[in-house]
Design a protein around this motif. Structure first.
Motif, PDB file in Angstrom:
ATOM      1  N   TRP A   1       0.810  -1.197   0.000  1.00  0.00           N
ATOM      2  CA  TRP A   1       0.000   0.000   0.000  1.00  0.00           C
ATOM      3  C   TRP A   1       0.855   1.263   0.000  1.00  0.00           C
ATOM      4  CZ3 TRP A   1      -4.360   1.404  -1.665  1.00  0.00           C
ATOM      5  CH2 TRP A   1      -4.932   2.608  -1.252  1.00  0.00           C
ATOM      6  N   PRO A   2       1.949   1.305   0.748  1.00  0.00           N
ATOM      7  CA  PRO A   2       2.778   2.513   0.698  1.00  0.00           C
ATOM      8  C   PRO A   2       3.272   2.829  -0.720  1.00  0.00           C
ATOM      9  CG  PRO A   2       3.387   1.211   2.596  1.00  0.00           C
ATOM     10  CD  PRO A   2       2.427   0.373   1.782  1.00  0.00           C
ATOM     11  N   LEU A   3       3.571   1.808  -1.515  1.00  0.00           N
ATOM     12  CA  LEU A   3       4.015   2.052  -2.887  1.00  0.00           C
ATOM     13  C   LEU A   3       2.930   2.730  -3.710  1.00  0.00           C
ATOM     14  CD1 LEU A   3       5.872  -1.301  -3.636  1.00  0.00           C
ATOM     15  CD2 LEU A   3       6.885   0.926  -3.161  1.00  0.00           C
ATOM     16  N   ALA A   4       1.666   2.352  -3.505  1.00  0.00           N
ATOM     17  CA  ALA A   4       0.552   2.935  -4.243  1.00  0.00           C
ATOM     18  C   ALA A   4       0.293   4.379  -3.831  1.00  0.00           C
ATOM     19  CB  ALA A   4      -0.709   2.099  -4.031  1.00  0.00           C
ATOM     20  N   CYS A   5       0.684   4.725  -2.629  1.00  0.00           N
ATOM     21  CA  CYS A   5       0.380   6.055  -2.095  1.00  0.00           C
ATOM     22  C   CYS A   5       1.537   7.042  -2.205  1.00  0.00           C
ATOM     23  CB  CYS A   5      -0.053   5.923  -0.638  1.00  0.00           C
ATOM     24  SG  CYS A   5      -1.615   5.062  -0.462  1.00  0.00           S
ATOM     25  N   GLY A   6       2.548   6.721  -2.977  1.00  0.00           N
ATOM     26  CA  GLY A   6       3.630   7.675  -3.182  1.00  0.00           C
ATOM     27  C   GLY A   6       4.827   7.453  -2.289  1.00  0.00           C
ATOM     28  N   TYR A   7       5.206   6.238  -2.093  1.00  0.00           N
ATOM     29  CA  TYR A   7       6.341   5.857  -1.252  1.00  0.00           C
ATOM     30  C   TYR A   7       7.635   6.494  -1.740  1.00  0.00           C
ATOM     31  CZ  TYR A   7       9.465   2.569   1.173  1.00  0.00           C
ATOM     32  OH  TYR A   7      10.417   2.010   1.970  1.00  0.00           O
ATOM     33  N   ARG A   8       8.422   7.002  -0.818  1.00  0.00           N
ATOM     34  CA  ARG A   8       9.756   7.576  -1.087  1.00  0.00           C
ATOM     35  C   ARG A   8       9.754   8.637  -2.187  1.00  0.00           C
ATOM     36  NH1 ARG A   8      14.234   2.819  -0.209  1.00  0.00           N
ATOM     37  NH2 ARG A   8      13.659   2.441   1.946  1.00  0.00           N
ATOM     38  N   GLY A   9       8.796   9.548  -2.117  1.00  0.00           N
ATOM     39  CA  GLY A   9       8.778  10.681  -3.027  1.00  0.00           C
ATOM     40  C   GLY A   9       8.169  10.430  -4.396  1.00  0.00           C
ATOM     41  N   ARG A  10       7.736   9.221  -4.652  1.00  0.00           N
ATOM     42  CA  ARG A  10       7.085   8.955  -5.939  1.00  0.00           C
ATOM     43  C   ARG A  10       5.677   9.514  -5.918  1.00  0.00           C
ATOM     44  NH1 ARG A  10       8.908   3.621  -8.912  1.00  0.00           N
ATOM     45  NH2 ARG A  10      11.116   3.769  -8.466  1.00  0.00           N
ATOM     46  N   SER A  11       5.119   9.720  -7.118  1.00  0.00           N
ATOM     47  CA  SER A  11       3.764  10.260  -7.188  1.00  0.00           C
ATOM     48  C   SER A  11       2.745   9.193  -6.794  1.00  0.00           C
ATOM     49  CB  SER A  11       3.470  10.770  -8.600  1.00  0.00           C
ATOM     50  OG  SER A  11       3.553   9.725  -9.532  1.00  0.00           O
ATOM     51  N   MET A  12       1.614   9.656  -6.346  1.00  0.00           N
ATOM     52  CA  MET A  12       0.508   8.770  -5.964  1.00  0.00           C
ATOM     53  C   MET A  12       0.102   7.935  -7.174  1.00  0.00           C
ATOM     54  SD  MET A  12      -1.893   8.327  -3.506  1.00  0.00           S
ATOM     55  CE  MET A  12      -3.540   7.677  -3.345  1.00  0.00           C
ATOM     56  N   GLY A  13      -0.132   6.651  -6.959  1.00  0.00           N
ATOM     57  CA  GLY A  13      -0.585   5.783  -8.031  1.00  0.00           C
ATOM     58  C   GLY A  13      -2.077   5.953  -8.289  1.00  0.00           C
ATOM     59  N   ASP A  14      -2.529   5.449  -9.420  1.00  0.00           N
ATOM     60  CA  ASP A  14      -3.945   5.541  -9.794  1.00  0.00           C
ATOM     61  C   ASP A  14      -4.719   4.433  -9.074  1.00  0.00           C
ATOM     62  OD1 ASP A  14      -6.398   5.984 -10.967  1.00  0.00           O
ATOM     63  OD2 ASP A  14      -5.551   6.329 -12.950  1.00  0.00           O
ATOM     64  N   VAL A  15      -4.947   4.631  -7.786  1.00  0.00           N
ATOM     65  CA  VAL A  15      -5.585   3.629  -6.934  1.00  0.00           C
ATOM     66  C   VAL A  15      -7.003   3.329  -7.423  1.00  0.00           C
ATOM     67  CG1 VAL A  15      -6.363   3.129  -4.580  1.00  0.00           C
ATOM     68  CG2 VAL A  15      -4.140   4.221  -4.963  1.00  0.00           C
ATOM     69  N   GLU A  16      -7.722   4.334  -7.885  1.00  0.00           N
ATOM     70  CA  GLU A  16      -9.081   4.138  -8.405  1.00  0.00           C
ATOM     71  C   GLU A  16      -9.068   3.156  -9.584  1.00  0.00           C
ATOM     72  OE1 GLU A  16     -13.170   4.780  -8.243  1.00  0.00           O
ATOM     73  OE2 GLU A  16     -11.694   5.721  -6.942  1.00  0.00           O
ATOM     74  N   ALA A  17      -8.123   3.319 -10.488  1.00  0.00           N
ATOM     75  CA  ALA A  17      -8.002   2.415 -11.635  1.00  0.00           C
ATOM     76  C   ALA A  17      -7.607   1.014 -11.188  1.00  0.00           C
ATOM     77  CB  ALA A  17      -6.994   2.961 -12.636  1.00  0.00           C
ATOM     78  N   LEU A  18      -6.767   0.927 -10.167  1.00  0.00           N
ATOM     79  CA  LEU A  18      -6.373  -0.380  -9.638  1.00  0.00           C
ATOM     80  C   LEU A  18      -7.583  -1.113  -9.066  1.00  0.00           C
ATOM     81  CD1 LEU A  18      -4.202  -2.453  -8.960  1.00  0.00           C
ATOM     82  CD2 LEU A  18      -3.770  -1.183  -6.842  1.00  0.00           C
TER      83      LEU A  18
END
Length: 67
Positions: A1-18
């Motif tokens: 879940w942290p990876l989907a939510c922008g872990y380590r400065g990355r942008s938030m993932g498209d959780v809705e599409a997932l």
């Protein structure tokens, strides 16, 4: 879940599409439950928010159901 939510400065993932993709896979499995032998979706790439997901490889094996 942290990876989907922008872990380590990355942008938030498209959780809705997932979630939409998971729901579609579940619907496929339910619709073909009587004949589904195997279902594999791996990997699924989570793109930045608003850009969707990509199923890189999908395997679906069905059998003929005799009545």
């Amino acid at each position: 879940w942290p990876l989907a939510c922008g872990y380590r400065g990355r942008s938030m993932g498209d959780v809705e599409a997932l979630l939409d993709a998971v729901e579609a896979i579940v619907a496929l499995a339910q619709a073909h439950a009587a004949s589904l032998l195997e279902l594999d979706v791996n990997p699924v790439l989570l793109l930045p928010q608003g850009h969707g997901v990509v199923a890189v490889d999908v395997l679906v094996r069905l059998t003929t159901v005799e009545e």
